[in-house]
Design a protein around this motif. Structure first.
Motif, PDB file in Angstrom:
ATOM      1  N   PRO A  28      -0.853  41.592 -23.174  1.00  0.00           N
ATOM      2  CA  PRO A  28      -0.761  40.740 -24.357  1.00  0.00           C
ATOM      3  C   PRO A  28      -2.152  40.388 -24.884  1.00  0.00           C
ATOM      4  CG  PRO A  28      -0.201  39.510 -22.374  1.00  0.00           C
ATOM      5  CD  PRO A  28      -0.379  40.942 -21.976  1.00  0.00           C
ATOM      6  N   MET A  29      -2.236  40.239 -26.197  1.00  0.00           N
ATOM      7  CA  MET A  29      -3.509  39.880 -26.821  1.00  0.00           C
ATOM      8  C   MET A  29      -3.751  38.383 -26.661  1.00  0.00           C
ATOM      9  SD  MET A  29      -3.332  42.033 -30.383  1.00  0.00           S
ATOM     10  CE  MET A  29      -4.961  41.602 -30.962  1.00  0.00           C
ATOM     11  N   THR A  30      -5.003  38.025 -26.479  1.00  0.00           N
ATOM     12  CA  THR A  30      -5.359  36.617 -26.468  1.00  0.00           C
ATOM     13  C   THR A  30      -5.441  36.144 -27.915  1.00  0.00           C
ATOM     14  OG1 THR A  30      -7.731  37.056 -26.592  1.00  0.00           O
ATOM     15  CG2 THR A  30      -6.742  36.957 -24.376  1.00  0.00           C
ATOM     16  N   TRP A  31      -5.516  34.824 -28.106  1.00  0.00           N
ATOM     17  CA  TRP A  31      -5.622  34.324 -29.475  1.00  0.00           C
ATOM     18  C   TRP A  31      -6.946  34.754 -30.091  1.00  0.00           C
ATOM     19  CZ3 TRP A  31      -9.482  31.178 -31.169  1.00  0.00           C
ATOM     20  CH2 TRP A  31     -10.208  30.467 -30.221  1.00  0.00           C
ATOM     21  N   GLN A  32      -7.977  34.925 -29.259  1.00  0.00           N
ATOM     22  CA  GLN A  32      -9.265  35.376 -29.774  1.00  0.00           C
ATOM     23  C   GLN A  32      -9.173  36.812 -30.281  1.00  0.00           C
ATOM     24  OE1 GLN A  32      -8.871  33.916 -26.709  1.00  0.00           O
ATOM     25  NE2 GLN A  32     -10.399  32.290 -26.465  1.00  0.00           N
TER      26      GLN A  32
ATOM     27  N   GLY B 246     -15.399  29.582 -31.895  1.00  0.00           N
ATOM     28  CA  GLY B 246     -14.517  28.488 -31.505  1.00  0.00           C
ATOM     29  C   GLY B 246     -13.367  28.214 -32.451  1.00  0.00           C
ATOM     30  N   ASP B 247     -13.047  29.142 -33.378  1.00  0.00           N
ATOM     31  CA  ASP B 247     -11.908  28.915 -34.274  1.00  0.00           C
ATOM     32  C   ASP B 247     -10.615  28.902 -33.485  1.00  0.00           C
ATOM     33  OD1 ASP B 247     -13.433  28.834 -36.560  1.00  0.00           O
ATOM     34  OD2 ASP B 247     -13.321  30.995 -36.877  1.00  0.00           O
TER      35      ASP B 247
ATOM     36  N   LYS C 188      -9.362  38.953 -38.754  1.00  0.00           N
ATOM     37  CA  LYS C 188     -10.619  38.917 -39.506  1.00  0.00           C
ATOM     38  C   LYS C 188     -11.066  40.333 -39.886  1.00  0.00           C
ATOM     39  CE  LYS C 188     -12.459  34.561 -37.899  1.00  0.00           C
ATOM     40  NZ  LYS C 188     -13.376  33.949 -38.816  1.00  0.00           N
ATOM     41  N   ALA C 189     -10.882  41.298 -38.994  1.00  0.00           N
ATOM     42  CA  ALA C 189     -11.259  42.680 -39.309  1.00  0.00           C
ATOM     43  C   ALA C 189     -10.410  43.202 -40.462  1.00  0.00           C
ATOM     44  CB  ALA C 189     -11.096  43.561 -38.066  1.00  0.00           C
TER      45      ALA C 189
END
Length: 91
Positions: free
Chosen positions: A58-62, A89-90, A69-70
């Motif tokens: 699973p992907m992290t929120w980061q 830190g978003d 963003k990309a």
């Protein structure tokens, strides 16, 4: 939901996975009808794509934020987050 899961176990998959199987069967039939003598017989699995099923975990929120963003940069979007990035830190 549990009943649908049980139904799918009895009848086989439905939805996009089932369509992949159906198209794989159809394509294998066409390929076999047009193959050269002595060549390997095509099987439906030869034409069914293997979609990413969480092989990377699973992907992290980061990671999700970085991917968003990309994509936003590719479409010339505007970044309205604070501090400018996942590493900043978003949340």
């Amino acid at each position: 939901m549990t009943e649908w899961m049980a139904y799918e176990r009895v009848t086989g998959t439905f939805g996009p996975e089932r369509l992949d199987v159906l198209h794989g069967i159809q394509t294998a039939v066409i390929a076999n009808a047009n193959r050269a003598k002595g060549s390997r017989k095509a099987e439906p699995k030869d034409f069914i794509p293997e979609w990413d099923q969480g092989k990377r975990g699973p992907m992290t929120w980061q990671d999700m934020l970085a991917a968003a963003k990309a994509y936003n940069r590719r479409i010339n979007g505007t970044d309205h987050t604070t501090k400018g990035g996942a590493a900043g830190g978003d949340a």
